[in-house]
Design a protein around this motif. Structure first.
Motif, PDB file in Angstrom:
ATOM      1  N   THR A  67      18.258 -10.449 -28.771  1.00  0.00           N
ATOM      2  CA  THR A  67      18.392  -8.973 -29.007  1.00  0.00           C
ATOM      3  C   THR A  67      19.268  -8.908 -29.991  1.00  0.00           C
ATOM      4  OG1 THR A  67      18.341  -8.588 -26.421  1.00  0.00           O
ATOM      5  CG2 THR A  67      19.689  -6.731 -27.948  1.00  0.00           C
ATOM      6  N   ASP A 126      12.824  -2.419 -19.666  1.00  0.00           N
ATOM      7  CA  ASP A 126      13.449  -3.032 -20.616  1.00  0.00           C
ATOM      8  C   ASP A 126      14.238  -1.999 -21.540  1.00  0.00           C
ATOM      9  OD1 ASP A 126      14.759  -4.703 -22.431  1.00  0.00           O
ATOM     10  OD2 ASP A 126      12.966  -6.212 -22.490  1.00  0.00           O
ATOM     11  N   CYS A 155      17.307  -0.458 -24.391  1.00  0.00           N
ATOM     12  CA  CYS A 155      18.266  -0.729 -25.330  1.00  0.00           C
ATOM     13  C   CYS A 155      19.072   0.341 -25.984  1.00  0.00           C
ATOM     14  CB  CYS A 155      17.666  -1.750 -26.426  1.00  0.00           C
ATOM     15  SG  CYS A 155      16.519  -0.737 -27.632  1.00  0.00           S
ATOM     16  N   ARG A 182      16.180  -4.814 -17.268  1.00  0.00           N
ATOM     17  CA  ARG A 182      17.095  -5.330 -18.403  1.00  0.00           C
ATOM     18  C   ARG A 182      17.540  -4.177 -19.152  1.00  0.00           C
ATOM     19  NH1 ARG A 182      13.514  -8.610 -21.137  1.00  0.00           N
ATOM     20  NH2 ARG A 182      13.995 -10.364 -19.892  1.00  0.00           N
ATOM     21  N   ARG A 191      19.950  -3.739 -22.802  1.00  0.00           N
ATOM     22  CA  ARG A 191      20.185  -4.497 -24.024  1.00  0.00           C
ATOM     23  C   ARG A 191      21.431  -3.415 -24.857  1.00  0.00           C
ATOM     24  NH1 ARG A 191      15.960  -8.275 -25.723  1.00  0.00           N
ATOM     25  NH2 ARG A 191      14.162  -7.938 -24.244  1.00  0.00           N
ATOM     26  N   GLN A 223      23.063  -8.454 -23.074  1.00  0.00           N
ATOM     27  CA  GLN A 223      21.786  -8.269 -22.117  1.00  0.00           C
ATOM     28  C   GLN A 223      22.186  -8.507 -20.684  1.00  0.00           C
ATOM     29  OE1 GLN A 223      18.337 -10.096 -24.279  1.00  0.00           O
ATOM     30  NE2 GLN A 223      17.943 -11.141 -22.244  1.00  0.00           N
TER      31      GLN A 223
END
Length: 468
Positions: free
Chosen positions: A168, A206, A208, A256, A258, A306
């Motif tokens: 990341t 996921d 971010c 997840r 990030r 992360q």
């Protein structure tokens, strides 16, 4: 979270899109057209149709930049330019960004990909791009004056390198950095593993986003770029609550998240209802032997973190920075504390000349979440947002993880407020209350306090100092 049609909108005509670039006319056909997007909604994951396959990320209130394959290279086109970002409904700010937004679009690649990135400068000054955390040839590192000449206004430069390790990362300028990053020039970068990695788990969702901050005077639209510490707008991907989208997942999904920090201070990011592991930094995935469970992790300046967890508790769980002033919107740094001060007489006098003046802070600041006070145009209220039980009294770096058993795989839409099972919500108790029990020491201290102040204390003076 609807697909925004503008995501695929190109500049009108290739000749217009690349006018003034630092390439010859014969090379114009070699440039990929820049893809622009201005919507503040979270875009669905961009499923790769060319190149190596991977499980894509979802950028909170953002999107992933499309690319084209060209003779084995994955080619992207970034355009650095002044933009306008809506930080919350009705609150718009003049920023600098990439491809229509700040932060710019997330760049997703796969370990081993050969990358070619065209960067067009439409800012009023020169710029560059540094690929934070990446292993690149020295001349591609993006520090103007050391690794390259700065990209002049109206010109396009090309960066080429191989995505050598998964992780990341982020990208940002290394030219007039104080101004350009303070104006919002930044973006996320994710490199996915090429093959199964021993330290990287498969996940169902996921996400971010970047942490950023601005100093914006109420009623204005342009950040104060010379501010060193006293920022008043704390944001995720240049959005403040309630403008930050929620993270919507299916019960028992492995998730997840990030997070990168490009503010001027650290941020302890805290998740309610679940424990998580820190599974990676901008240095790469962390070995499992170094991990332990947390509910808060500190993200320092210039760092990526992360985290991963199994979303096995249904509900609407708060997810926020644990610095209390960072879950507020624009605040003053010189406002006195008025808690406990009775200034009703003063209020009457002030209202003779300013009838709309309102009392603030005498009982704390919670009333601010209820009042509909007039505020300057183009300003987000300090405390805002409504939940099913009333005012949330939050702003800034705050959102929610929404976990639902009936959220379908791949569905990132907001499921609405959580419907609590009967008897599982805290409520008023109306039964009898006994006097609270007290510790013996508290009782003794209370009795001692009742001793009359006129009590005479007798003391015997020793006749000599012998024996001392």
């Amino acid at each position: 979270m609807n697909q925004d049609n503008s995501r695929r909108q190109f500049f009108a005509g290739a000749a217009t899109a690349v006018a003034g670039l630092a390439v010859s006319r014969t090379a114009l056909a070699g440039l990929p057209e820049p893809v622009m997007r201005t919507s503040v909604e979270t875009a669905p994951p961009l499923i790769p149709t060319t190149g190596r396959p991977y499980n894509p990320v979802v950028t909170l209130n953002g999107w992933t930049l499309p690319w084209r394959m060209n003779n084995g290279f994955k080619e992207f086109h970034l355009v650095a330019e002044p933009i306008e970002r809506e930080m919350a409904p009705g609150f718009k700010v003049n920023m600098w960004g990439y491809n229509g937004q700040s932060p710019g679009p997330t760049i997703e690649v796969v370990e081993g990909d050969r990358i070619r990135i065209f960067v067009t400068n439409k800012l009023p000054e020169h710029t560059s791009v540094h690929w934070h955390g990446q292993r690149v040839p020295n001349g591609m590192d993006g520090v103007s004056g050391i690794n390259q000449k700065a990209i002049p206004v109206g010109k396009t430069y090309m960066y080429e390198f191989v995505a050598r390790r998964p992780g990341t990362f982020m990208y940002h300028p290394h030219a007039d950095e104080m101004v350009q990053m303070a104006m919002g020039l930044m973006g996320s970068w994710v490199t996915h593993p090429k093959v199964k990695h021993p330290h990287i788990s498969d996940v169902d969702r996921d996400f971010c986003f970047l942490l950023n901050s601005f100093d914006i005077e109420p009623g204005t639209k342009t950040p104060k770029i010379n501010t060193m510490l006293d920022f008043n707008i704390w944001s995720w991907n240049s959005r403040v609550f309630p403008g930050i989208d929620t993270l919507n997942v299916r019960k028992n999904d492995r998730v997840r998240v990030r997070v990168g920090n490009l503010t001027m201070t650290n941020h302890p990011i805290h998740l309610h209802g679940h424990e998580f592991l820190v599974t990676g930094t901008d240095g790469g995935p962390t070995p499992p032997s170094t991990r332990w469970y947390e509910v808060t992790t500190d993200v320092a300046v210039g760092q990526m973190r992360q985290i991963e967890f199994v979303a096995d508790e249904e509900g609407d769980w708060a997810f926020h920075c644990h610095k209390s002033h960072h879950t507020m919107n624009a605040m003053g740094h010189t406002v006195p504390t008025m808690v406990g001060v009775d200034h009703r007489g003063l209020i009457k006098k002030i209202q003779k000349t300013a009838p709309d003046y309102m009392l603030m802070g005498e009982r704390g600041m919670a009333d601010m979440g209820q009042m509909e006070m007039p505020i300057p145009d183009n300003t987000a209220p300090m405390m805002t947002g409504q939940g099913q039980f009333g005012s949330v009294e939050m702003g800034g770096m705050f959102s929610m993880l929404k976990v639902r058993k009936d959220q379908k795989p791949g569905d990132y839409s907001d499921p609405g407020p959580y419907q609590h099972p009967k008897g599982t919500v805290a409520s008023e108790y109306t039964g009898p209350l006994s006097e609270p029990a007290r510790m013996r020491s508290e009782i003794d201290n209370a009795d001692a306090a009742k001793t009359p102040t006129s009590a005479v204390m007798n003391a015997k003076k020793p006749s000599s100092h012998s024996g001392h």
